[in-house]
Design a protein around this motif. Structure first.
Motif, PDB file in Angstrom:
ATOM      1  N   LEU A  42      36.547  38.746  33.030  1.00 27.01           N
ATOM      2  CA  LEU A  42      37.426  37.578  33.137  1.00 27.01           C
ATOM      3  C   LEU A  42      38.791  37.985  33.673  1.00 27.01           C
ATOM      4  O   LEU A  42      39.359  37.306  34.547  1.00 27.01           O
ATOM      5  N   LEU A  43      39.335  39.079  33.167  1.00 27.28           N
ATOM      6  CA  LEU A  43      40.624  39.571  33.653  1.00 27.28           C
ATOM      7  C   LEU A  43      40.542  39.936  35.130  1.00 27.28           C
ATOM      8  O   LEU A  43      41.476  39.677  35.905  1.00 27.28           O
ATOM      9  N   PHE A  44      39.425  40.529  35.540  1.00 31.79           N
ATOM     10  CA  PHE A  44      39.226  40.892  36.944  1.00 31.79           C
ATOM     11  C   PHE A  44      39.245  39.640  37.828  1.00 31.79           C
ATOM     12  O   PHE A  44      39.881  39.625  38.890  1.00 31.79           O
ATOM     13  N   VAL A  45      38.561  38.590  37.403  1.00 32.10           N
ATOM     14  CA  VAL A  45      38.517  37.344  38.179  1.00 32.10           C
ATOM     15  C   VAL A  45      39.907  36.737  38.304  1.00 32.10           C
ATOM     16  O   VAL A  45      40.332  36.305  39.385  1.00 32.10           O
ATOM     17  N   VAL A  46      40.653  36.721  37.199  1.00 31.17           N
ATOM     18  CA  VAL A  46      41.984  36.111  37.214  1.00 31.17           C
ATOM     19  C   VAL A  46      42.939  36.885  38.119  1.00 31.17           C
ATOM     20  O   VAL A  46      43.664  36.304  38.931  1.00 31.17           O
TER      21      VAL A  46
END
Length: 263
Positions: free
Chosen positions: A143-147
């Motif tokens: 999720l952090l990577f996507v954001v």
């Protein structure tokens, strides 16, 4: 934000593009084919990815008609100059009657540019995911990577790229520069929410309109700016009154996008 006048498809195929841009479009088509071939070799879902990026590009091209508008302006153009719509390439003309005409070839060029941008971004995301070994991490890391790699760059893009605006020179350009500085530093318009200001128009008032006032207290010019927030979404217009010598801002007024800047 949205125009009251529905656009009209013009019989003229092109308004803005020239032969240099047509040559760049041919190069863009070649790059698109290379990116599609790359995805075909990398994933069995390549067709879904290609069609998804094409759909995203078309939606962004349509949205740019509404989000990126340079209205009819009079700065350096007393009789009025036509405005335009579209970004990153212009594809619609706003005539002096505020009627909008779309050129098919210009619209196709804009959509092609956005499709190339989306495909290039998708390849970048794929390579980054491989580099960090995406599948081996927890859902929180994913999720952090996507954001950080997909959402945040699009959100803060107004910080990096100028929106469309008229190119003016001379006294009007000086007034526009002073008004922009006042908006950014005196009134603190740009910051957490408003990411970028774009010039819409400059109006020089009659220096003898109110001779009872000193030049320092008399409104000598007005500048209209458009503020963009995250994802290049237009937010508000700002009308700034400058003193008689065009140096100091006297007042700033917020104007909704649905209303004209000049009364």
């Amino acid at each position: 934000m949205f125009s009251d006048n529905a656009p009209i498809w013009s019989d003229q195929l092109v308004f803005f593009a020239n032969w240099q841009e047509a040559a760049l479009a041919a190069v863009g088509v070649i790059l698109l084919l290379l990116l599609i071939i790359w995805w075909r070799q990398q994933s069995r879902h390549w067709f879904r990815i290609v069609m998804s990026t094409l759909l995203a590009a078309l939606l962004m091209a349509i949205a740019s008609y509404y989000f990126f508008e340079v209205p009819v302006y009079h700065a350096n153009c007393p009789s009025g100059c036509a405005g335009w719509r579209g970004f990153p390439l212009r594809f619609a003309v706003i005539d002096l009657r505020n009627i909008t005409y779309l050129a098919p070839f210009d619209f196709a060029m804009n959509a092609l540019t956005l499709w190339l941008l989306w495909l290039a971004a998708s390849v970048t995301w794929r390579l980054l995911a491989i580099a960090v070994r995406w599948e081996q991490h927890s859902w929180r890391f994913q999720l952090l990577f996507v954001v950080t790699t997909m959402v945040l760059p699009w959100a803060i893009i107004p910080r990096m790229i100028d929106p469309p605006q008229p190119h003016i020179v001379g006294e009007e350009a000086r007034l526009a520069t002073n008004a922009r500085r006042a908006a950014e530093f005196t009134y603190d318009i740009t910051g957490i929410w408003v990411q970028r200001l774009a010039l819409e128009d400059v109006r020089i008032l009659d220096p003898d309109a109110d001779p009872s006032l000193e030049s320092a207290n008399r409104v000598g010019g007005q500048v209209c700016l458009r503020g963009y927030t995250y994802f290049f979404i237009p937010w508000l217009r700002y009308r700034i009154d400058l003193d008689g010598i065009g140096r100091t801002a006297l007042r700033l007024e917020e104007v909704p996008l649905a209303e004209p800047c000049w009364e």
